[in-house]
Design an enzyme around this catalytic site. Structure first.
Site, PDB file in Angstrom:
ATOM      1  N   GLU A  73      11.005   7.348 -50.081  1.00  0.00           N
ATOM      2  CA  GLU A  73      10.020   7.765 -49.018  1.00  0.00           C
ATOM      3  C   GLU A  73       8.790   8.683 -49.612  1.00  0.00           C
ATOM      4  O   GLU A  73       7.596   8.390 -49.131  1.00  0.00           O
ATOM      5  CB  GLU A  73      10.722   8.524 -47.976  1.00  0.00           C
ATOM      6  CG  GLU A  73      11.703   7.871 -47.181  1.00  0.00           C
ATOM      7  CD  GLU A  73      11.268   6.743 -46.422  1.00  0.00           C
ATOM      8  OE1 GLU A  73       9.618   6.753 -45.955  1.00  0.00           O
ATOM      9  OE2 GLU A  73      11.840   5.698 -46.275  1.00  0.00           O
TER      10      GLU A  73
ATOM     11  N   SER B  83      -2.278   4.136 -85.026  1.00  0.00           N
ATOM     12  CA  SER B  83      -3.457   3.545 -84.276  1.00  0.00           C
ATOM     13  C   SER B  83      -4.472   2.901 -85.268  1.00  0.00           C
ATOM     14  O   SER B  83      -5.040   1.933 -84.924  1.00  0.00           O
ATOM     15  CB  SER B  83      -4.170   4.451 -83.603  1.00  0.00           C
ATOM     16  OG  SER B  83      -4.574   5.577 -84.269  1.00  0.00           O
TER      17      SER B  83
ATOM     18  N   HIS C 140     -16.849  11.268 -71.399  1.00  0.00           N
ATOM     19  CA  HIS C 140     -16.584  12.385 -70.479  1.00  0.00           C
ATOM     20  C   HIS C 140     -17.488  13.669 -71.188  1.00  0.00           C
ATOM     21  O   HIS C 140     -17.591  13.893 -72.357  1.00  0.00           O
ATOM     22  CB  HIS C 140     -15.053  12.893 -70.703  1.00  0.00           C
ATOM     23  CG  HIS C 140     -14.537  13.727 -69.615  1.00  0.00           C
ATOM     24  ND1 HIS C 140     -15.081  14.041 -68.354  1.00  0.00           N
ATOM     25  CD2 HIS C 140     -13.711  15.091 -69.760  1.00  0.00           C
ATOM     26  CE1 HIS C 140     -14.781  15.267 -67.860  1.00  0.00           C
ATOM     27  NE2 HIS C 140     -13.629  15.646 -68.880  1.00  0.00           N
TER      28      HIS C 140
ATOM     29  N   GLN D  93      -9.344   4.724 -74.122  1.00  0.00           N
ATOM     30  CA  GLN D  93     -10.579   4.073 -74.071  1.00  0.00           C
ATOM     31  C   GLN D  93     -11.135   3.478 -75.547  1.00  0.00           C
ATOM     32  O   GLN D  93     -11.659   2.407 -75.462  1.00  0.00           O
ATOM     33  CB  GLN D  93     -11.477   5.183 -73.693  1.00  0.00           C
ATOM     34  CG  GLN D  93     -11.348   5.689 -72.179  1.00  0.00           C
ATOM     35  CD  GLN D  93     -11.787   4.581 -71.282  1.00  0.00           C
ATOM     36  OE1 GLN D  93     -12.776   3.700 -71.630  1.00  0.00           O
ATOM     37  NE2 GLN D  93     -11.135   4.405 -70.223  1.00  0.00           N
TER      38      GLN D  93
ATOM     39  N   SER E 200       1.992   0.890 -39.265  1.00  0.00           N
ATOM     40  CA  SER E 200       2.403   0.745 -37.795  1.00  0.00           C
ATOM     41  C   SER E 200       1.660   1.654 -37.090  1.00  0.00           C
ATOM     42  O   SER E 200       1.067   2.783 -37.732  1.00  0.00           O
ATOM     43  CB  SER E 200       4.211   1.098 -37.689  1.00  0.00           C
ATOM     44  OG  SER E 200       4.088   2.423 -38.101  1.00  0.00           O
TER      45      SER E 200
END
Length: 348
Positions: free
Chosen positions: A227, A53, A108, A28, A252
């Site tokens: 799957e 950073s 947050h 963020q 389907s």
């Protein structure tokens, strides 16, 4: 119905002439800092200069100083460091710089709601929480669009907290999409519940149990992986684009009938009992205390759980199969290869 704010509700001049400090440059942090800078606001990034950073932020053209200096300079202090260390970080780098008229922002509500941060009464305390990972927040902004955010006000010492918060949301591009009004309690508790019961905990447990069931029945692990894990994205993308109805319109009749008749057997109504227990432990602060205590003890249990998951056979099979997928970024093909962000990813 939720209250939603848009471009016309924001006063883009409310933060002009003020200094906005972004503390942290992870998922963020990098996005919010660059979006605000490109929107014409005065942004400074607070980072330990030894962190990689910090060099990244400088390369992105941002002014980088220590967290304490950034907090001292700033009118708006946006804390985007990890939840579990945010309290200590606040005490050492932010609290000494707080004075009447300043604004304390988060994305947050964990630390404010669970009181690991208790700000003084004479500052505004607000939350702007983008509902996307930072890289998407940045990319969508550069395309001239925005991602939605949540807005909450914990303290309105100035009488202008909502105006300032909407200006910040405007600066990161969120008023282009919509900013939903909430509370720190609602955002924090619903976010933790979603992560634990559905988005992360529930989903990964469902994937692993499906994979294990097929493998134990003698099916090839590679087929089980496709799957139960690989195709999950295809289904989730359809749900993201148009809800459950779009997904059901796109599969389907056989798949839809199986969905409607077998899904409730796998995730029966009794699951709600476990979900209610998880929510109760979030609401009463038990989870927050557990998580903070885990980190104070060095995070040994967390590290053990993380290592155990890395050794699950679905990870080995996945690493091998993703090597076949030429469309994936190279760094994404190996399990656990992504670097953890400095700031929390909201509802990724």
């Amino acid at each position: 119905m939720a209250t939603v704010f848009y471009e016309h509700d924001a006063n883009p001049a409310a933060l002009k002439g003020k200094v906005i400090a972004i503390l942290g440059y992870g998922s963020q942090g990098h996005a919010q800092a660059q979006n605000l800078r490109d929107s014409g606001y005065n942004v400074v990034v607070g980072l330990d200069p030894k962190r990689p950073s910090a060099q990244l932020a400088k390369a992105d053209g941002l002014l980088v100083v220590s967290p304490a200096e950034a907090a001292e300079r700033a009118d708006w202090i946006q804390i985007l460091t990890p939840d579990e260390t945010q309290g200590d970080f606040y005490e050492s780098a932010v609290k000494p710089a707080l004075r009447p008229g300043k604004i304390l922002g988060v994305s947050h509500g964990f630390s404010i709601h669970f009181k690991t941060i208790v700000p003084p009464k004479d500052v505004d305390v607000v939350m702007i929480a983008p509902k996307s990972p930072g890289h998407l927040l940045r990319r969508i902004y550069t395309e001239g669009r925005g991602v939605p955010s949540l807005l909450a006000i914990h303290q309105d010492a100035s009488g202008r907290a909502r105006e300032y918060a909407l200006c910040y949301a405007h600066g990161i591009g969120s008023t282009r999409a919509g900013v939903l009004q909430t509370t720190f309690k609602e955002e924090t508790e619903s976010d933790l519940f979603g992560e634990q019961a559905v988005l992360c905990g529930g989903l990964t447990s469902l994937i692993k149990k499906g994979f294990e069931t097929l493998v134990e029945a003698g099916y090839q692990p590679e087929v089980a992986y496709f799957e139960c894990l690989h195709e999950m994205k295809l289904i989730v993308d359809l749900i993201y684009e148009g809800g459950l109805a779009r997904m059901r319109d796109s599969i389907s009749n056989t798949a839809e009938y199986g969905d409607l008749t077998r899904g409730p057997q796998v995730v029966p109504d009794s699951t709600r009992t476990a979900m209610k227990e998880i929510l109760a432990r979030i609401q009463d602060g038990s989870f927050a205390r557990e998580w903070i205590d885990e980190n104070k003890k060095g995070g040994r249990n967390f590290a053990a759980l993380r290592e155990s998951e890395k050794r699950h056979s679905i990870e080995e099979v996945g690493t091998r199969l993703r090597a076949m997928m030429s469309w994936l970024p190279k760094e994404a093909k190996k399990s656990g290869s992504t670097q953890k962000p400095e700031a929390k990813v909201v509802n990724a």
